[in-house]
Design an enzyme around this catalytic site. Structure first.
Site, short mmCIF file in Angstrom:
data_model
loop_
_atom_site.label_atom_id
_atom_site.label_comp_id
_atom_site.label_asym_id
_atom_site.label_seq_id
_atom_site.Cartn_x
_atom_site.Cartn_y
_atom_site.Cartn_z
CG ASP A 1 -0.52 -13.07 1.08
OD1 ASP A 1 -1.45 -13.88 1.27
OD2 ASP A 1 -0.68 -11.96 0.57
CD GLU B 1 -10.38 -14.40 -1.61
OE1 GLU B 1 -9.18 -14.15 -1.48
OE2 GLU B 1 -11.01 -15.09 -0.80
#
Lengths: 266, 416
Positions: A60, A49
């Site tokens: 995040d 990824e």
């Protein structure tokens, strides 16, 4: 069959889960990030990824948000993504790009899909694009043979699990616990419950992300998921390293530990 | 009948749910979608529930002090080319700005949904103070996220929130202003969505926030329209408001949208000038994109990275704008212009000295705009201005701007 689907069919045949490793482009710098991605592939990561650094990474936690900050300060540009994609594809693993939506929108959805396919990319994971808003992207992806991976969460209703999984190709990304990215000491039951609920809706493979950092945790998740996604723990290998060489060594060691984890007998 | 919000495509759940033309939508992590759907259901029910509306009306009347008054400012207007200028006094609301209108509504909704905790972002601190206030009133736990650049320039509001029992969490990453506070609040919400309602303070964010917050702020224009008719005997020629996220401006604009003779004019922060990189004039140099869950005009670079905004006023220092404004702008129904820091501060000073009213620096952008529009429209024009907040919080900034701190005691405010 897409590169991602092929890998997941192979790992299923081998009676194990796939290992999906995340790293952002440009951290600690462009070449360092690409070297680390290739090292992951060489050490047992099945699918990479590739993260696109973004100014407002609201899904995040601190580790990945910091890496994105550094990458942007280093002058990382969106076009650098394609350099990383080519390197990962050359190393022999499917390269899925994980990106917040605005960079793709600004680049042009169709143009991004074309350029990603041309670089040998496998598709996109879109943490802030739900299928409801993704019609243009899905069409562009289909035209280019790219996978469109969307997320499901513990809070997803049965109705949304059905509609979201039916919009996914490659795999379904199960965000296992509520919250942002980051290593957790316990993976918890939420992941297994979510995978069980999701399986009732789809035959598409399900990979679990958010929270895995050790081989033991990878083995635990591999017992019920088709793939184990590891992000922050890998980024931390680079963040905590005293030198670039130490960072690569740490990436190789953790990748190998995780790869052994996903191969532990179910 | 027009005093009820119109039923939009969003309310009927059509394919354009949550869209204003192309703008708006719901660009969020899947983890938040269930909460957004729950909120949408709750606010649509509440909108037609007499019990909810009655409770909100009671709080307006007995707690925040509605209706807010209309004040004509003839001495200030002498500088506006002979136009009459009428101020809608949202600065006189409890907590000092229009922000309380929205938070009272969202607080009641949070309780209806069984949430025990509200979180909020704040720039100038006005929304944070309103949230802390309503949380204290309604017995909710409250956490407010605020950029460290803003906690410094709005120190008084930080203390105010803490006095009210809220936890203020400074956010130091990114540009350390409102946009980063929103990122952090979103992270909190994703993690605690079961118990927590995110009370967004403006008309942006994912659907249903832009429409819901507008509906809670719409009362400003509903009252003002009737008050202007009562005082002047006709509709105003123009309605002026400052536009950060855009809640006070949507609040005063919305009731006038169908009044085609009334010009709606929003004033953005022009900062050091739109030719520099220090401004927040999204409609001058921004392009459509996605930020914080909505498709709308965004200050961004060619890679889609958000650019840092700048304004002397923390409340306008935001690189994006509510999606309904983007729609009104593209359709031509509303106009948007930049006002520089200097123009805003000049208007700030003028209102203080001519009328004895200290405005918020945000609202001073609308005042500067009204002077400009008045000179364009000429004598006899009637201009309604939303005075969205009072300037107590800005005394420190203004004192520095105008050099009002005596040399003998330069540390008075400096080392507070």
């Amino acid at each position: 069959m897409s590169g991602v689907a092929t890998v997941l069919a192979k790992t299923r045949e081998q009676g194990r889960a796939a290992l999906v490793g995340y790293l952002p482009v440009g951290f600690p710098d462009l070449q360092g990030s690409i070297d680390a991605m290739v090292a992951m592939v060489e050490s047992g990561v099945d699918i990479v990824e590739i993260g696109v650094p973004y100014t407002d990474p609201l899904m995040d936690g601190p580790v990945i948000a910091h890496a994105a900050d550094v990458a942007l300060q280093n002058g990382t540009r969106l076009a650098d993504i394609f350099t990383a994609v080519r390197a990962v594809a050359h190393a022999g693993a499917p390269a899925l790009v994980m990106t917040y939506w605005n960079p793709v929108l600004r680049y042009g959805v169709d143009r991004f899909a074309d350029d990603l396919a041309r670089a040998g990319g496998a598709g996109l994971i879109t943490p802030d694009l739900i299928p409801d808003e993704g019609a243009q992207w899905i069409v562009a992806a289909e035209r280019n043979g790219l996978d469109h991976v969307f997320l499901v969460a513990p809070s997803s209703t049965p109705q949304r699990l059905r509609s979201t999984t039916s919009a996914c190709t490659g795999f379904v990304y199960a965000a296992s616990s509520m919250g942002v990215t980051g290593a957790r000491t316990s993976v918890g039951d939420a992941a297994e419950v979510l995978v069980t609920r999701t399986r009732q809706m789809t035959a598409t493979p399900i990979c679990v992300g958010l929270g895995v950092s050790t081989g033991a945790q990878a083995a635990q998740v591999a017992a019920f998921a088709d793939g184990v996604i590891v992000g922050s723990a890998l980024v931390r290998c680079l963040a905590d390293a005293a030198s670039p060489a130490d960072g690569l060594t740490a990436i190789r060691e953790l990748s190998a530990e995780l790869a052994a984890g996903v191969r532990r007998k179910r | 009948m027009n005093d009820q919000p119109s039923t939009s495509a969003a309310a009927t759940g059509g394919p354009q749910a949550g869209r204003f033309g192309d703008y708006g939508g719901r660009y969020v992590p899947e983890a938040l979608v269930a909460a957004l759907e729950q909120l949408d259901e709750a606010r649509l029910k509440a909108r037609i529930d007499p019990a909810f509306q009655g409770e909100l009306e009671r709080l307006h009347r007995t707690y925040s002090g509605r209706p807010s008054i209309l004040t004509e400012v003839p001495h200030f207007a002498e500088h506006a080319g002979g136009a009459r200028i009428l101020l809608k006094r949202e600065d006189l609301n409890h907590t000092g700005s229009h922000k309380i209108n929205n938070v009272l509504g969202q607080g009641l909704l949070a309780k209806r949904m069984g949430k025990t905790r509200i979180i909020a972002e704040t720039g100038a601190g006005q929304h944070g103070v309103a949230s802390a206030t309503v949380a204290a009133l309604m017995g909710l736990e409250c956490v407010v996220y605020m950029g460290t650049k803003d906690t410094q320039r709005q120190a008084l509001n930080v203390a105010r929130m803490r006095l009210l029992g809220a936890e203020v969490i400074p956010v130091s990453h990114g540009s350390a202003t409102l946009k980063d506070a929103i990122n952090e609040a979103m992270r909190d919400w994703v993690t605690n969505v079961g118990t927590t309602h995110y009370a967004i303070g403006t008309v942006t964010g994912p659907h249903p926030f832009p429409e819901m917050v507008r509906d809670f702020q719409r009362i400003i224009g509903v009252e003002a329209r009737a008050q202007v008719l009562d005082l002047v005997g006709r509709l105003p020629d123009a309605v002026c408001a400052c536009v950060g996220g855009g809640s006070n401006s949507m609040g005063i604009f919305h009731r006038f949208i169908d009044d085609e003779s009334v010009r709606l004019i929003g004033f953005e922060a022009g900062g050091h000038g739109v030719g520099t990189d220090k401004h927040a004039a999204r409609f001058s140099t921004g392009v459509p994109g996605v930020l914080h869950g909505a498709y709308t005009y965004v200050l961004q670079d060619e890679d889609g990275q958000t650019l840092e905004s700048h304004s002397v006023s923390a409340g306008l220092d935001y690189p994006s704008v509510g999606p309904e404004h983007s729609f009104l702008r593209d359709s031509g129904r509303a106009e948007y212009r930049p006002i520089t820091d200097t123009e805003a501060m000049d208007a700030f000073s003028l209102l203080c000295r001519t009328e004895g009213i200290i405005p918020a620096i945000e609202s001073a952008h609308a005042l500067a705009g009204a002077l400009e529009i008045g000179r364009e429209l000429g004598p006899g024009a009637v201009i309604l201005v939303n005075l969205s907040g009072r300037g107590d919080k800005d005394v420190d900034t203004a004192a520095r701007w105008f050099g009002l701190l005596d040399d003998e005691q330069p540390d008075g405010l400096e080392q507070r």
